[in-house]
Design a protein around this motif. Sequence first.
Motif, PDB file in Angstrom:
ATOM      1  N   THR A 180      16.160  -0.517  -4.606  1.00 46.61           N
ATOM      2  CA  THR A 180      14.495  -0.379  -4.558  1.00 46.61           C
ATOM      3  C   THR A 180      14.216  -0.324  -6.179  1.00 46.61           C
ATOM      4  O   THR A 180      14.791   0.141  -6.830  1.00 46.61           O
ATOM      5  CB  THR A 180      14.451   1.167  -3.928  1.00 46.61           C
ATOM      6  N   HIS A 181      12.990  -0.757  -6.312  1.00 48.57           N
ATOM      7  CA  HIS A 181      12.016  -0.822  -7.457  1.00 48.57           C
ATOM      8  C   HIS A 181      10.702  -0.746  -6.912  1.00 48.57           C
ATOM      9  O   HIS A 181      10.149  -1.916  -6.477  1.00 48.57           O
ATOM     10  CB  HIS A 181      12.421  -2.063  -8.304  1.00 48.57           C
ATOM     11  N   GLY A 182      10.081   0.402  -7.099  1.00 41.58           N
ATOM     12  CA  GLY A 182       8.588   0.406  -6.842  1.00 41.58           C
ATOM     13  C   GLY A 182       8.457   0.139  -5.396  1.00 41.58           C
ATOM     14  O   GLY A 182       8.768   0.792  -4.578  1.00 41.58           O
ATOM     15  N   ALA A 183       7.618  -1.038  -5.029  1.00 40.56           N
ATOM     16  CA  ALA A 183       7.258  -1.524  -3.625  1.00 40.56           C
ATOM     17  C   ALA A 183       8.357  -2.380  -3.308  1.00 40.56           C
ATOM     18  O   ALA A 183       7.995  -2.732  -1.992  1.00 40.56           O
ATOM     19  CB  ALA A 183       5.880  -2.272  -4.172  1.00 40.56           C
ATOM     20  N   VAL A 184       9.365  -2.617  -3.763  1.00 39.43           N
ATOM     21  CA  VAL A 184      10.423  -3.590  -3.279  1.00 39.43           C
ATOM     22  C   VAL A 184      11.767  -2.849  -2.885  1.00 39.43           C
ATOM     23  O   VAL A 184      12.147  -2.045  -3.605  1.00 39.43           O
ATOM     24  CB  VAL A 184      10.361  -4.524  -4.096  1.00 39.43           C
ATOM     25  N   SER A 230       0.837  -1.251  -0.002  1.00 43.40           N
ATOM     26  CA  SER A 230      -0.021  -0.157   0.076  1.00 43.40           C
ATOM     27  C   SER A 230       0.762   1.155  -0.070  1.00 43.40           C
ATOM     28  O   SER A 230       2.143   1.178   0.236  1.00 43.40           O
ATOM     29  CB  SER A 230      -0.745  -0.049   1.243  1.00 43.40           C
ATOM     30  N   PRO A 231       0.369   2.362  -0.287  1.00 44.28           N
ATOM     31  CA  PRO A 231       1.173   3.663  -0.219  1.00 44.28           C
ATOM     32  C   PRO A 231       1.644   3.724   1.316  1.00 44.28           C
ATOM     33  O   PRO A 231       2.961   4.245   1.266  1.00 44.28           O
ATOM     34  CB  PRO A 231       0.194   4.700  -0.351  1.00 44.28           C
ATOM     35  N   GLU A 232       1.011   3.374   2.193  1.00 48.27           N
ATOM     36  CA  GLU A 232       1.672   3.658   3.794  1.00 48.27           C
ATOM     37  C   GLU A 232       3.022   2.601   3.725  1.00 48.27           C
ATOM     38  O   GLU A 232       3.823   2.991   4.344  1.00 48.27           O
ATOM     39  CB  GLU A 232       0.549   3.130   4.715  1.00 48.27           C
ATOM     40  N   GLY A 233       2.797   1.409   3.161  1.00 46.01           N
ATOM     41  CA  GLY A 233       3.905   0.514   3.205  1.00 46.01           C
ATOM     42  C   GLY A 233       5.004   0.905   2.455  1.00 46.01           C
ATOM     43  O   GLY A 233       6.209   0.799   3.049  1.00 46.01           O
ATOM     44  N   ARG A 234       4.842   1.589   1.411  1.00 45.54           N
ATOM     45  CA  ARG A 234       5.880   2.253   0.664  1.00 45.54           C
ATOM     46  C   ARG A 234       6.707   3.513   1.400  1.00 45.54           C
ATOM     47  O   ARG A 234       7.923   3.562   1.341  1.00 45.54           O
ATOM     48  CB  ARG A 234       5.385   3.063  -0.732  1.00 45.54           C
ATOM     49  N   GLU A 235       6.126   4.012   2.322  1.00 41.60           N
ATOM     50  CA  GLU A 235       6.782   5.101   3.159  1.00 41.60           C
ATOM     51  C   GLU A 235       7.697   4.303   4.073  1.00 41.60           C
ATOM     52  O   GLU A 235       8.689   5.117   4.448  1.00 41.60           O
ATOM     53  CB  GLU A 235       5.811   5.868   4.076  1.00 41.60           C
TER      54      GLU A 235
END
Length: 635
Positions: A40-44, A11-16
């Motif tokens: 880092t790449h996107g969500a990872v 989620s966006p919160e997780g990306r933070e």
Amino acid sequence: MCGISGIYAFSPEGRESIQNLPKSTEALKLRGPDSGGHFTHGAVGLGHRRLSIIDVSEVACQPMFDEAQRYTIVFNGEIFNYQELKKQLQEKGYSFFSTSDTEVLLKLYIEEGPSFLKKLNGFFAFAIYDKEEETLFVARDRYGVKPLLVFQDEDKLVFASEMKSLLAFGIPRKLDYASLYEYLQLNYIPGPASIFKGVKKLMPGHYLLINKKGKVDNKRWYRIPYDEKKVKNNPLSYEAQQKKLVELLDGAVQRRMIADVPLGSFLSGGIDSSAIVALASRHTDQLNTFSIGYKDEPFFDETKYAKLVAEKYKTNHTVFSLTNNDLYEHLFRALDYIDEPFADSSALAVNILSYYTRQKVTVALSGDGADELFAGYNKHMAEYKVRQGGFVAETVAALLPLWEMMPKSRNSALGNRVRQFQRFGEGMNLSAKDRYWRWASFATEEDARSLLSGKSKRNLSKDVYKKRRQKILSHLSQKGDINEVLLTDMQLVLPNDMLTKVDLMSMANSLEVRTPFLDYKVVNFAFSLPQSSKIDGGMKKKIVQDAFRGMLPPELYKRPKHGFEVPLLKWFQNELRPMIMDDLLSDAFVEAQGIFSVKEIQRLKAQLFSKNPGDVHARIWALVVFQHWWKKWMA
């Protein structure tokens, strides 16, 4: 040998939370002091700290990418058959830009997917990200030599080699009271649970596959191939079994001597480490060996036996002869590194051995695992005698009231024997499962529960605890034999106590420790052997002793097994008394903390400073470790 960390945000919160990746990785610096990196790449996000062992050049640094930049790997461990696997890949058209095992691991995954795990001979925890599919593959070795912790909520999944690295992601620190209850009995916390709710240990022989939709598959890829019927019909004679063991272990040792940095071997003077040294000496005439001795504790000093082996095989032998004061000076350094309560006191000795060994070499062989595979502990002989029955066993059990009255101590031969008789008597009338749990524990369920405050007892879920305990003991039956006990040891004691201890304390000193007895070929062979090859009424670890009898000095066969011990009782009654009475276990601190019963801790302290402390120092140590941990990570 390294440290890894990573995150997959859902989620966006997780990306933070990805912004915490550098901090998480930096927390692993002692595991990998040579270099570090992030991806880092996107969500990872993936992080790595490196201890350079194989291919120490920059081209082998991590995170590592394939040539097309589709796949990324972070890897902690060693693959000992990587050269053989590399050759197979080259025959399929793969080229390589490094001489590292990391690149072989990466390209084998690209070629075969998760099934490639079964080809690996080594120990590891690693993560591979596929940029195109947006999947993250995370795996742990067969026996849990290398750790991996995982936390997952609706926003993200994060993982790391150590708890301190995981905490850097800002995960909640909520005490798991079932884990605390287990810890107060065992002095460690069995996986998959951890001290924190929501934090799990990826179990040995398991992998995770995570996709962009947040689906997480947890699959088991290895289990010890134990088949009771096949074991009973093992076609090999005992002599052929011995020959096969030496052959397999020799191959395991030879594979583990591959390194581009200085290598040596621990040498305690026991059969296991001595056998490893005997085999390693076949493959080099410049083997470095290391022992620690205790100047102030002659009962526990075994360096004279280690010297006999070193002289026989002409190794470059170093003895670190330490006083109690030397041991004490390292005490808080070890405590500070522990980021989940872990109270096996022999970790202090392993820490010191690792500290001094690291000044000479970067890699050390050890004899760990042999006791769990071949029945080397006193509890195995006790279990054997219970199951055999007879006059002696029944007499020792009948005299339980006498043993309970007599003074007991690990620090003298007589006191230790009385302690063992008492534990034997207590276990004699229990079921196989209850007896195993009792003999694996330092405190009974009742004693552990009495230590908890009223609030802690209310927070303790008995159902959660019972389910965990039942799963751990699922292999045990009344009619089985020692192999069932050993299978349980391989899933409880080995990964959660013995391997955790060695990993923690070696990594605190940036030292890689390799365990030939845990080569999967040796383990699979061990569980094809009948009970009679491992133990009888007069000998523990029978096949190991017999197989190496012609290679080792006879004096090694005429001495008791002590293991690593440290003078906890003396410290508690002297140097550490102010810390216990006025700080960590003071009435004021315990009451304000609210986790433990002030009254019960007062009782334990009174016993500790009495004329008959018995085994109470092991329980006090568990409390000291927990309180020190609490102050650092929770207060």
